[in-house]
Design an enzyme around this catalytic site. Structure first.
Site, mmCIF file in Angstrom:
data_model
loop_
_atom_site.group_PDB
_atom_site.id
_atom_site.type_symbol
_atom_site.label_atom_id
_atom_site.label_comp_id
_atom_site.label_asym_id
_atom_site.label_seq_id
_atom_site.Cartn_x
_atom_site.Cartn_y
_atom_site.Cartn_z
ATOM 1 N N ARG A 85 16.435 10.080 -4.429
ATOM 2 C CA ARG A 85 15.117 10.631 -4.776
ATOM 3 C C ARG A 85 15.048 12.093 -4.331
ATOM 4 N NH1 ARG A 85 10.470 7.256 -2.481
ATOM 5 N NH2 ARG A 85 10.888 5.930 -4.258
ATOM 6 N N GLY B 245 20.769 -1.241 4.625
ATOM 7 C CA GLY B 245 21.915 -1.039 3.734
ATOM 8 C C GLY B 245 22.937 -0.129 4.392
ATOM 9 N N ARG C 240 7.543 2.556 7.564
ATOM 10 C CA ARG C 240 8.244 3.614 6.820
ATOM 11 C C ARG C 240 9.327 4.211 7.704
ATOM 12 N NH1 ARG C 240 3.273 6.610 3.735
ATOM 13 N NH2 ARG C 240 1.992 5.824 5.417
ATOM 14 N N VAL C 241 10.323 4.803 7.043
ATOM 15 C CA VAL C 241 11.533 5.143 7.776
ATOM 16 C C VAL C 241 11.308 6.198 8.873
ATOM 17 C CG1 VAL C 241 12.385 6.887 6.112
ATOM 18 C CG2 VAL C 241 13.997 5.582 7.499
ATOM 19 N N PRO D 286 15.106 2.284 -4.073
ATOM 20 C CA PRO D 286 15.693 3.378 -4.873
ATOM 21 C C PRO D 286 16.886 4.028 -4.164
ATOM 22 C CG PRO D 286 13.311 3.524 -4.868
ATOM 23 C CD PRO D 286 13.670 2.481 -3.858
ATOM 24 N N THR E 168 19.192 8.171 -0.554
ATOM 25 C CA THR E 168 18.586 9.452 -0.162
ATOM 26 C C THR E 168 17.073 9.471 -0.402
ATOM 27 O OG1 THR E 168 18.828 10.525 -2.345
ATOM 28 C CG2 THR E 168 20.717 10.663 -0.811
ATOM 29 N N TYR F 146 2.999 -1.925 -6.551
ATOM 30 C CA TYR F 146 2.691 -0.531 -6.219
ATOM 31 C C TYR F 146 3.123 0.388 -7.373
ATOM 32 C CZ TYR F 146 2.728 3.764 -3.315
ATOM 33 O OH TYR F 146 2.507 5.017 -2.786
HETATM 34 P P1 NAD Z 1 -2.118 5.176 4.383
HETATM 35 O O1 NAD Z 1 -1.811 3.725 4.249
HETATM 36 O O2 NAD Z 1 -2.070 5.791 5.724
HETATM 37 O O3 NAD Z 1 -3.539 5.518 3.761
HETATM 38 C C1 NAD Z 1 -4.148 4.772 2.748
HETATM 39 C C2 NAD Z 1 -5.621 4.639 3.085
HETATM 40 O O4 NAD Z 1 -6.292 3.927 2.032
HETATM 41 C C3 NAD Z 1 -5.875 3.835 4.372
HETATM 42 O O5 NAD Z 1 -6.818 4.509 5.165
HETATM 43 C C4 NAD Z 1 -6.390 2.487 3.865
HETATM 44 O O6 NAD Z 1 -7.195 1.832 4.811
HETATM 45 C C5 NAD Z 1 -7.126 2.925 2.612
HETATM 46 N N1 NAD Z 1 -7.266 1.854 1.618
HETATM 47 C C6 NAD Z 1 -6.323 1.010 1.161
HETATM 48 N N2 NAD Z 1 -6.828 0.189 0.246
HETATM 49 C C7 NAD Z 1 -8.147 0.514 0.104
HETATM 50 C C8 NAD Z 1 -9.215 0.019 -0.670
HETATM 51 N N3 NAD Z 1 -9.021 -1.013 -1.532
HETATM 52 N N4 NAD Z 1 -10.443 0.590 -0.558
HETATM 53 C C9 NAD Z 1 -10.643 1.619 0.312
HETATM 54 N N5 NAD Z 1 -9.671 2.123 1.090
HETATM 55 C C10 NAD Z 1 -8.437 1.577 0.983
HETATM 56 O O7 NAD Z 1 -1.112 5.922 3.386
HETATM 57 P P2 NAD Z 1 -0.863 7.481 3.122
HETATM 58 O O8 NAD Z 1 0.558 7.743 3.387
HETATM 59 O O9 NAD Z 1 -1.903 8.298 3.764
HETATM 60 O O10 NAD Z 1 -1.050 7.533 1.537
HETATM 61 C C11 NAD Z 1 -2.243 8.024 0.923
HETATM 62 C C12 NAD Z 1 -2.069 8.016 -0.587
HETATM 63 O O11 NAD Z 1 -0.943 8.827 -0.957
HETATM 64 C C13 NAD Z 1 -1.818 6.623 -1.158
HETATM 65 O O12 NAD Z 1 -2.497 6.501 -2.381
HETATM 66 C C14 NAD Z 1 -0.320 6.614 -1.393
HETATM 67 O O13 NAD Z 1 0.040 5.737 -2.433
HETATM 68 C C15 NAD Z 1 -0.045 8.069 -1.750
HETATM 69 N N6 NAD Z 1 1.356 8.429 -1.468
HETATM 70 C C16 NAD Z 1 1.787 8.593 -0.175
HETATM 71 C C17 NAD Z 1 3.118 8.899 0.056
HETATM 72 C C18 NAD Z 1 3.655 9.105 1.450
HETATM 73 O O14 NAD Z 1 4.859 9.317 1.610
HETATM 74 N N7 NAD Z 1 2.868 9.090 2.500
HETATM 75 C C19 NAD Z 1 4.002 9.036 -1.005
HETATM 76 C C20 NAD Z 1 3.535 8.844 -2.294
HETATM 77 C C21 NAD Z 1 2.198 8.561 -2.516
HETATM 78 N N1 UDP Z 2 14.634 2.498 5.724
HETATM 79 C C1 UDP Z 2 15.576 2.311 6.737
HETATM 80 N N2 UDP Z 2 15.138 1.846 7.936
HETATM 81 C C2 UDP Z 2 13.833 1.582 8.204
HETATM 82 C C3 UDP Z 2 12.873 1.790 7.174
HETATM 83 C C4 UDP Z 2 13.311 2.234 5.946
HETATM 84 O O1 UDP Z 2 16.770 2.556 6.545
HETATM 85 O O2 UDP Z 2 13.539 1.163 9.336
HETATM 86 C C5 UDP Z 2 15.088 3.044 4.418
HETATM 87 C C6 UDP Z 2 14.563 2.292 3.193
HETATM 88 O O3 UDP Z 2 15.447 1.229 2.856
HETATM 89 C C7 UDP Z 2 14.552 3.384 2.144
HETATM 90 C C8 UDP Z 2 14.242 4.650 2.945
HETATM 91 O O4 UDP Z 2 14.541 4.336 4.307
HETATM 92 O O5 UDP Z 2 15.818 3.522 1.550
HETATM 93 C C9 UDP Z 2 12.790 5.105 2.842
HETATM 94 O O6 UDP Z 2 11.973 3.990 3.129
HETATM 95 P P1 UDP Z 2 10.388 4.084 3.251
HETATM 96 O O7 UDP Z 2 9.888 2.694 3.415
HETATM 97 O O8 UDP Z 2 10.017 5.084 4.282
HETATM 98 O O9 UDP Z 2 9.900 4.722 1.872
HETATM 99 P P2 UDP Z 2 10.236 4.431 0.323
HETATM 100 O O10 UDP Z 2 11.334 3.419 0.203
HETATM 101 O O11 UDP Z 2 8.949 3.946 -0.228
HETATM 102 O O12 UDP Z 2 10.654 5.736 -0.177
#
Ligand code: NAD
Ligand code: UDP
Length: 318
Positions: A281, A203, A184-185, A278, A208, A143
């Site tokens: 953040r 952990g 996700r958390v 991480p 953060t 990723y």
């Molecule tokens: P999500 O998983 O809900 O949405 C991703 C969407 O992309 C889904 O609908 C999935 O079916 C589609 N998808 C995945 N692979 C595909 C492919 N090969 N072809 C077509 N569609 C595909 O996640 P989200 O939280 O809505 O994230 C959306 C975007 O924002 C992503 O690119 C993610 O990396 C980025 N992003 C999200 C967060 C967050 O905290 N939510 C943080 C940083 C970046």
């Molecule tokens: N995390 C947690 N319990 C959970 C899921 C995640 O403590 O059930 C922690 C995870 O280890 C990370 C933070 O929450 O430190 C955020 O995790 P998430 O998967 O939401 O996002 P990312 O690590 O990609 O920021």
């Protein structure tokens, strides 16, 4: 305008499609439904200006559009590590395909990048000129490195071919329509609290994160897409822009906040910390403030309240 949203049936994508339709645009939602759901966009399907296409971005496609929001990619560590090679293909081949399309039809394209490009950051808070601290051979690298290469492609298509590009670095975003089993958390903690289960704290819980409510994120994303060249002297609109909420919380503090929002006394269960998680953040959003006049409006407590309500209704309906 005619606007393509890849990953449009996902969590953030569905909110973006909704906003774009409300502003009067024609919206084409493209998704392979890996983590996205039709039900996220059911309520939009009555609109004559909304279309859904089942397609995988790793395959080329030709469409007539004015703007492209490239969101296709699973965002939860559980989902992006499920098939890591596919995650790399989505980020690299998918971004090349979308940039090729943008070049051909002269559309402006915005790439959904991530705070993960900073890896486990040694600079805090993170500014856009920090190059990051990423393990290129770890479980998160499909990723992290995929998204980093997607940024490289955006810059190279811009410099080499004059494609009009925008890069948003999204920090942890939450809200209604996250998947219940997303991993996700925020969704994990809320669903566990509502079911009266122990909250799985990975952990020590001292790590953060900074959590942005989805409506704030979508607003920042649309502003970045529409900001013109030279909008702010000294800021190049093609350079990456952090968009996130600078409020920073430990995962222990988040657990307490979720308990408060759900009206329950939380119990914690300590689980192993995933590799390369991480430690800290927080976005520095100076550039977004200057260039977009953007800052978040929804505080964590308020956003968690709305998200708890969403999950409570879903759980009740089952
Ligand atoms: P999500 O998983 O809900 O949405 C991703 C969407 O992309 C889904 O609908 C999935 O079916 C589609 N998808 C995945 N692979 C595909 C492919 N090969 N072809 C077509 N569609 C595909 O996640 P989200 O939280 O809505 O994230 C959306 C975007 O924002 C992503 O690119 C993610 O990396 C980025 N992003 C999200 C967060 C967050 O905290 N939510 C943080 C940083 C970046
Ligand atoms: N995390 C947690 N319990 C959970 C899921 C995640 O403590 O059930 C922690 C995870 O280890 C990370 C933070 O929450 O430190 C955020 O995790 P998430 O998967 O939401 O996002 P990312 O690590 O990609 O920021």
């Amino acid at each position: 305008m005619r606007i393509l949203v890849t990953g449009g049936a996902g969590f953030i994508g569905s909110h973006l499609c909704e906003r774009l339709l409300a502003e009067g645009h024609d919206v084409l939602c493209l998704d392979n439904f890996f983590t996205g759901r039709r039900e996220n966009v059911y309520h939009l399907m009555d609109s004559k200006r909304f279309e859904v296409v089942r397609h995988d971005v790793i395959e080329p496609i030709l469409l007539e559009v004015d703007q492209i929001y490239n969101l296709a990619c699973p965002a939860s560590p559980v989902h992006y590590q499920y098939n890591p090679v596919k995650t790399v293909k989505t980020n690299v081949l998918g971004t090349i395909n979308m940039l090729g399309l943008a070049k051909r039809v002269r559309a402006r394209i915005l790439q959904a990048s991530t705070s993960e490009v900073y890896g486990d950051p040694e600079v805090h808070p993170q500014t856009e000129d920090y190059w990051g601290h990423v393990n290129c051979v770890g479980p998160r690298s499909c990723y992290d490195e995929g998204k980093r290469l997607a940024e490289t492609l955006m810059m190279d298509y811009h410099r080499q071919n004059g494609v009009d590009t925008r890069i948003i670095r999204i920090f942890n975003t939450y809200g209604p329509r996250m998947l219940e089993n997303d991993g996700r958390v925020v969704s994990n903690f809320i669903v566990q609290a509502l079911r009266g289960e122990e909250l799985t704290l990975y952990g020590t819980g001292a790590q953060t994160r900074s959590f942005c409510y989805v409506d704030d994120l979508v607003e920042g994303m649309m502003r970045l897409m529409n900001v013109g060249e030279g909008a702010h002297p000294g800021v190049d609109v093609h350079d990456p822009v952090n968009v996130g909420n600078p409020g920073e919380f430990t995962m222990r503090e988040l657990a307490e906040e979720v308990g408060r929002a759900a009206g329950v006394e939380v119990r914690l269960r300590q689980c192993p910390l995933p590799r390369d998680d991480p430690r800290q953040r927080r976005p520095d959003i100076t550039r977004a403030r200057k260039l977009l006049g953007w800052e978040p409006a929804v505080a964590l407590r308020e956003g968690l309240g709305r998200t708890v309500q969403y999950f409570a209704e879903r759980i009740k309906a089952k």
